[in-house]
Design an enzyme around this catalytic site. Structure first.
Site, PDB file in Angstrom:
ATOM      1  N   ASP A 141      45.766  39.295  52.110  1.00 21.71           N
ATOM      2  CA  ASP A 141      45.534  39.328  50.667  1.00 21.71           C
ATOM      3  C   ASP A 141      46.529  38.392  49.985  1.00 21.71           C
ATOM      4  O   ASP A 141      47.746  38.635  50.043  1.00 21.71           O
ATOM      5  CB  ASP A 141      45.727  40.746  50.116  1.00 21.71           C
ATOM      6  CG  ASP A 141      44.690  41.740  50.630  1.00 21.71           C
ATOM      7  OD1 ASP A 141      44.281  41.621  51.802  1.00 21.71           O
ATOM      8  OD2 ASP A 141      44.305  42.646  49.868  1.00 21.71           O
ATOM      9  N   LYS A 204      39.317  39.766  44.852  1.00 21.42           N
ATOM     10  CA  LYS A 204      39.979  41.040  44.581  1.00 21.42           C
ATOM     11  C   LYS A 204      40.513  41.038  43.158  1.00 21.42           C
ATOM     12  O   LYS A 204      40.964  40.007  42.666  1.00 21.42           O
ATOM     13  CB  LYS A 204      41.107  41.227  45.603  1.00 21.42           C
ATOM     14  CG  LYS A 204      42.006  42.433  45.398  1.00 21.42           C
ATOM     15  CD  LYS A 204      43.061  42.478  46.500  1.00 21.42           C
ATOM     16  CE  LYS A 204      44.143  43.511  46.217  1.00 21.42           C
ATOM     17  NZ  LYS A 204      45.189  43.525  47.262  1.00 21.42           N
ATOM     18  N   LYS A 240      36.931  43.427  46.333  1.00 20.26           N
ATOM     19  CA  LYS A 240      37.927  44.489  46.473  1.00 20.26           C
ATOM     20  C   LYS A 240      38.443  44.875  45.095  1.00 20.26           C
ATOM     21  O   LYS A 240      38.888  44.027  44.330  1.00 20.26           O
ATOM     22  CB  LYS A 240      39.083  44.040  47.374  1.00 20.26           C
ATOM     23  CG  LYS A 240      40.171  45.120  47.543  1.00 20.26           C
ATOM     24  CD  LYS A 240      41.210  44.707  48.563  1.00 20.26           C
ATOM     25  CE  LYS A 240      42.364  45.705  48.619  1.00 20.26           C
ATOM     26  NZ  LYS A 240      43.395  45.322  49.607  1.00 20.26           N
TER      27      LYS A 240
END
Length: 291
Positions: A141, A204, A240
């Site tokens: 991430d 995300k 996400k």
């Protein structure tokens, strides 16, 4: 000339709706779907989408082991309960997760690339990502470089994502847009498009650190881009939701947005994740209450 290239990419997609229109659309989706979506089946599925997360400056081997042990114990004691999708930690804790994790299908995720601000030298980002993957992470991430993005230097922002994608080798790359810092829907739309074209496997919402976390409105805009991207290129990329998702009610609302905008094909941990810590316990309680 360079800016024209990126504007052409942005223009391939429908413009962002106004804030008022997005809010209205979200309200309609929740009103239409929430009551029927709040079922034990949905709650169990949502548990399977969680990236169980600990990102604290006080993380130690002992505290991370305790989190990993909770995943192992649940898999042993309640084998019919869906396990979490991944355990997400800082790079230095990846070997700890790898050492103690006993559930092979749970992924090891890590934040990288100068998380959470992305304000470091690009060479350090690439090295950190490569080292994190080498230490055992199979999901990374990273944070979109807002220094570049907000300045309109899209080329530099793209290069950083592309290079970190290359550093990932076989690992999946999630690009955090930090939607609470972007604020308006058009910026979120552009950040989503830029990240997808640069190699993101997931987009995300948030780091959960300096800025406000996920909102239903931000996720709606991101889902609209993912839908168009799939229609245009026949590629399904993931989403996400992270930052402030704590209750079963919160999670079901995000489920409704993803289900309505993107469809049932996205209702899998391969394409839909929720980054959280306290949500696991709250979902388990809700699952028992829906018996």
């Amino acid at each position: 000339m360079e800016k024209n290239r990126y504007n052409e990419a942005f223009n391939l997609f429908a413009p962002a709706l106004s804030e008022e229109k997005i809010t209205a659309e979200v309200e309609v989706i929740i009103e239409k779907n929430y009551a029927k979506a709040y079922t034990q089946e949905t709650l169990r599925f949502l548990r399977s989408t969680i990236d169980l997360t600990s990102l604290s400056g006080t993380d130690t081997e002992e505290s991370i082991k305790k989190m990993v042990d909770s995943v192992n114990e649940t898999a042993h004691k309640e084998p019919t309960l869906p396990h979490v999708a991944a355990i997400c930690v800082y790079p230095l804790q990846v070997p700890v997760v790898k050492k103690y994790l006993q559930v092979p299908s749970v992924h090891i995720a890590a934040v990288s690339g100068g998380f959470p601000a992305s304000q470091t030298f690009e060479e350090i980002k690439y090295a950190e990502t490569a080292l994190t993957v080498a230490s055992g992470a199979n999901e990374i991430d990273i944070v979109l470089n807002l220094n570049h993005f907000l300045s309109g230097d899209y080329a530099s922002a793209v290069v950083e994502i592309e290079e970190q994608k290359a550093s990932c080798r076989g690992a999946h790359l999630k690009v955090i847009l930090e939607t609470g810092a972007l604020k308006d829907a058009e910026s979120i739309r552009r950040a989503s498009i830029l990240s997808l074209f640069s190699g993101a496997d997931f987009i995300k919402t948030s780091t959960g650190k300096e800025f406000p976390g996920a909102t239903l409105e931000a996720v709606y805009t991101m889902c609209c881009v993912l839908k168009e991207y799939h229609q245009r290129y026949n590629k399904r990329m993931g989403i996400k939701v992270s930052g402030g998702v704590r209750t079963a009610e919160d999670a079901v609302k995000y489920y409704c947005i993803v289900s309505e905008v993107l469809g049932k094909e996205w209702l899998t941990p391969e394409l839909f994740r929720i980054g959280a810590s306290s949500l696991v316990g709250n979902l388990e309680k809700a699952i028992k209450e829906t018996h």
